[in-house]
Design a protein around this motif. Structure first.
Motif, mmCIF file in Angstrom:
data_model
loop_
_atom_site.group_PDB
_atom_site.id
_atom_site.type_symbol
_atom_site.label_atom_id
_atom_site.label_comp_id
_atom_site.label_asym_id
_atom_site.label_seq_id
_atom_site.Cartn_x
_atom_site.Cartn_y
_atom_site.Cartn_z
ATOM 1 N N GLU A 1 2.652 10.857 -3.170
ATOM 2 C CA GLU A 1 1.848 11.243 -4.343
ATOM 3 C C GLU A 1 1.745 12.756 -4.465
ATOM 4 O OE1 GLU A 1 -1.178 7.408 -4.828
ATOM 5 O OE2 GLU A 1 -1.778 9.120 -3.580
ATOM 6 N N HIS B 1 0.815 -1.223 0.000
ATOM 7 C CA HIS B 1 0.000 0.000 0.000
ATOM 8 C C HIS B 1 0.847 1.271 0.000
ATOM 9 C CE1 HIS B 1 -3.841 -1.999 0.319
ATOM 10 N NE2 HIS B 1 -3.412 -2.711 1.343
ATOM 11 N N ALA B 2 2.175 1.112 -0.064
ATOM 12 C CA ALA B 2 3.070 2.267 -0.158
ATOM 13 C C ALA B 2 3.504 2.524 -1.589
ATOM 14 C CB ALA B 2 4.300 2.047 0.728
ATOM 15 N N LYS B 3 3.009 1.723 -2.525
ATOM 16 C CA LYS B 3 3.417 1.828 -3.926
ATOM 17 C C LYS B 3 2.823 3.085 -4.567
ATOM 18 C CE LYS B 3 3.265 -2.103 -5.936
ATOM 19 N NZ LYS B 3 2.785 -3.325 -6.637
ATOM 20 N N VAL B 4 3.665 3.772 -5.337
ATOM 21 C CA VAL B 4 3.248 4.995 -6.040
ATOM 22 C C VAL B 4 3.680 4.877 -7.498
ATOM 23 C CG1 VAL B 4 3.472 7.508 -6.196
ATOM 24 C CG2 VAL B 4 3.491 6.394 -3.953
ATOM 25 N N THR C 1 9.547 3.353 -4.910
ATOM 26 C CA THR C 1 9.337 3.411 -3.462
ATOM 27 C C THR C 1 9.792 2.108 -2.824
ATOM 28 O OG1 THR C 1 7.053 2.625 -3.713
ATOM 29 C CG2 THR C 1 7.396 5.012 -3.575
ATOM 30 N N ARG D 1 2.137 6.706 1.259
ATOM 31 C CA ARG D 1 1.802 6.797 -0.160
ATOM 32 C C ARG D 1 1.167 8.144 -0.506
ATOM 33 N NH1 ARG D 1 -2.350 3.542 -0.475
ATOM 34 N NH2 ARG D 1 -3.798 5.311 -0.592
ATOM 35 N N GLN D 2 0.238 8.606 0.323
ATOM 36 C CA GLN D 2 -0.444 9.869 0.054
ATOM 37 C C GLN D 2 0.524 11.047 0.051
ATOM 38 O OE1 GLN D 2 -4.086 10.364 2.515
ATOM 39 N NE2 GLN D 2 -3.954 8.157 2.857
#
Length: 544
Positions: free
Chosen positions: A514, A439-442, A447, A510-511
């Motif tokens: 981004e 869930h840290a993928k961008v 990352t 992640r946010q």
């Protein structure tokens, strides 16, 4: 007079001279007494020559890296009166009510007190104060004197780091306290901070971080939420934000004071030591006991049961059992020396209230202790320690000391080899692609990072709490031209229905990444530079 002439034989002229002398003596005595009384009076009316503002600003400003003020002082005025000298309180009260928009009864009550001195209004515009005093035109009953007002321009989320000043104008906590002496101006003692104290914080990135943390706090409902962003090549802390469920009169700086068991994010440093000491290789296959293993009478269970995994997979899938088995291969003294070399067990910034964390004593370290410590249990760290240790993997094994001031000295220390740092970085990327950090993928950004979910210790340090966790994510983002940022997210006791770090802390990471990508902040904050890292005998890291 006749009796004086008869008794002392004085002429009329001599008697007149004698009378004048006695009268003069009485007058002189009266003036001396009056002068003494006035000299000891507690307040003295100040003249109105207060136009030189600089002479009244006794504390320099704190700015972000771009010169945007975060905390600054202003020249203001305090109006005072002498109530016991006022003959018509009504007239003065009406004038003050008109100029100051204060309640008439409140002013009248103050003016009718039998006191020698009272402050009517604080922190008002000096020109307004001057106009009020001039209008009343009774210098024996009213006046004003210059004062200094310290204003905080940053958000409440950054405030614990910036700090405040106390009533006496001195730093109370945060950087206001840490840099207190250099923030106080002294015309006779030039300081390198005379033009202001410039921090490494970037206000635009800070605002973005604050907004994301504010939204995440509503979703996760934790006790505490923290995010810190840094440039791993320079150690510059670019943004810092913390939110607490319960407000404190004096905020605790979680960056240096929050002590917690890090859980699986500590596997980053355990594995680095294993690779550095040739204990394992990325491709070695290990048996993970199908998720259940006993050591020293303690049962260790993985969240997901695994059989055979490579060392890289042990890291990305976060097997506590296999990580612990690797740790048992390393000499306990070498293990503890390596952990201390990474900076754990000692203060980093030397801030007031900063904790050393908690480490095992190598002499009394048992096999079970080394086993659980490998995945971040039985050891307590601070966020700033994690951030500092993490920088080593982006500088060919050289650890960079974090800093908050732009003129702080750059400190480095070689903790692992360049090859070890390179392998760890690859494993961090794999943990996001194939492991618990998905869930840290961008998109369009490289990352990598490690999740950590640790059960909280009971108050007093005996045993663990049930269903009480600290979830964290320690990761990096690599943008165009190799520009890199490292980010640490800590969620203390998430209550939004999820508690695993991959579901709580990783999405916050992640946010933030981004937004950095969308606004292209990396182009301004991470300009490619030549390698300016070097080992010196005056290395500040070696002294902390």
């Amino acid at each position: 007079m006749i009796r004086l002439i008869e008794k002392y034989g004085l002429s009329p002229v001599q008697i007149v001279f004698l009378g004048c002398s006695i009268g003069f003596a009485y007058l002189l005595t009266f003036l001396v007494v009056a002068a003494t009384f006035l000299k000891t009076e507690p307040t003295v009316f100040l003249t109105h020559n207060h136009d030189e503002k600089k002479s009244y600003i006794n504390r320099i400003a704190i700015y972000d890296r771009n010169g945007i003020p975060l905390s600054s002082s202003f020249y203001v005025a305090d109006i005072y009166v002498h109530p016991n000298r006022i003959s018509s309180a009504d007239e003065v009260a009406k004038t003050l009510e008109k100029y100051l928009s204060m309640d008439y009864s409140e002013i009248a009550t103050l003016l009718n007190q039998h006191r020698n001195y009272a402050v009517v209004a604080k922190g008002i515009n000096p020109q307004l104060a001057k106009a009020i005093v001039k209008h009343i035109n009774k210098p024996r009953i009213i006046g004003y004197h210059p004062s200094e007002l310290r204003k905080i321009h940053c958000s409440d989320y950054l405030l614990p780091l910036i700090g405040r000043v106390s009533w006496n104008g001195k730093g109370a906590f945060g950087l206001e306290l840490y840099f207190d002496k250099s923030l106080q101006t002294d015309n006779n003692k030039p300081s390198k901070h005379n033009d202001g104290l410039y921090l490494t914080i970037d206000t635009e990135l800070q605002d973005i971080t604050d907004q994301i943390l504010q939204r995440s706090f509503k979703v996760l409902q934790p006790d505490r939420l923290l995010a810190v962003i840094a440039n791993p090549r320079t150690g510059d802390i670019l943004a810092y934000s913390q939110i607490e469920k319960k407000a404190r009169p004096v905020p605790q700086l979680l960056l240096t004071e929050f002590v917690f068991e890090p859980g699986s994010i500590f596997k980053v440093f355990t594995l680095a030591l294993m690779l550095e000491n040739k204990i394992t290789t990325p491709d070695e296959k290990l048996y993970c006991e199908n998720g259940s293993f006993k050591i020293g009478g303690h049962l260790v269970e993985d969240v997901h049961p695994y059989g055979m995994l490579t060392t890289t997979e042990v890291f990305s899938k976060s097997s506590n059992i296999c990580m612990g088995k690797l740790a048992l291969r390393l000499n306990k003294h070498d293990y503890m020396d390596g952990i201390r070399k990474f900076g754990f067990g000692r203060r980093v910034l030397n801030f007031s209230g900063e904790s050393n964390g908690i480490l095992f004593n190598p002499v009394s370290l048992k096999s079970v202790d080394a086993f659980v410590m490998s995945y971040g249990h039985g050891i307590a760290v601070t966020p700033i320690q994690l951030l500092q240790a993490f920088t080593a993997f982006f500088n060919q094994g050289r650890m960079i000391k974090p800093k908050v001031s732009t003129d702080s000295q750059l400190g480095t220390l070689q903790v692992v080899s360049a090859s070890t740092a390179h392998e760890i970085k690859k494993m961090l990327v794999d943990a996001v692609i194939n492991g618990t950090g998905k869930h840290a993928k961008v998109t369009e950004v490289v990352t990598g990072g490690k999740t950590g979910t640790a059960i909280k210790i009971r108050h007093g340090g005996k045993g663990y709490l049930e269903k009480s966790y600290v979830s964290s994510f320690l990761g990096f983002a690599e943008f165009d031209s190799g520009r890199q940022m490292i980010i640490l997210i800590i969620v203390d006791e998430p209550r939004g229905g999820k508690y695993l770090a991959g579901e709580t802390a990783a999405p916050v990471f992640r946010q933030i990444v981004e937004k950095i990508k969308d606004f292209r902040l990396y182009e301004r904050l991470l300009n490619p530079t030549k390698d300016n890292l070097s080992e010196t005998d005056e290395n500040p890291l070696k002294d902390t």
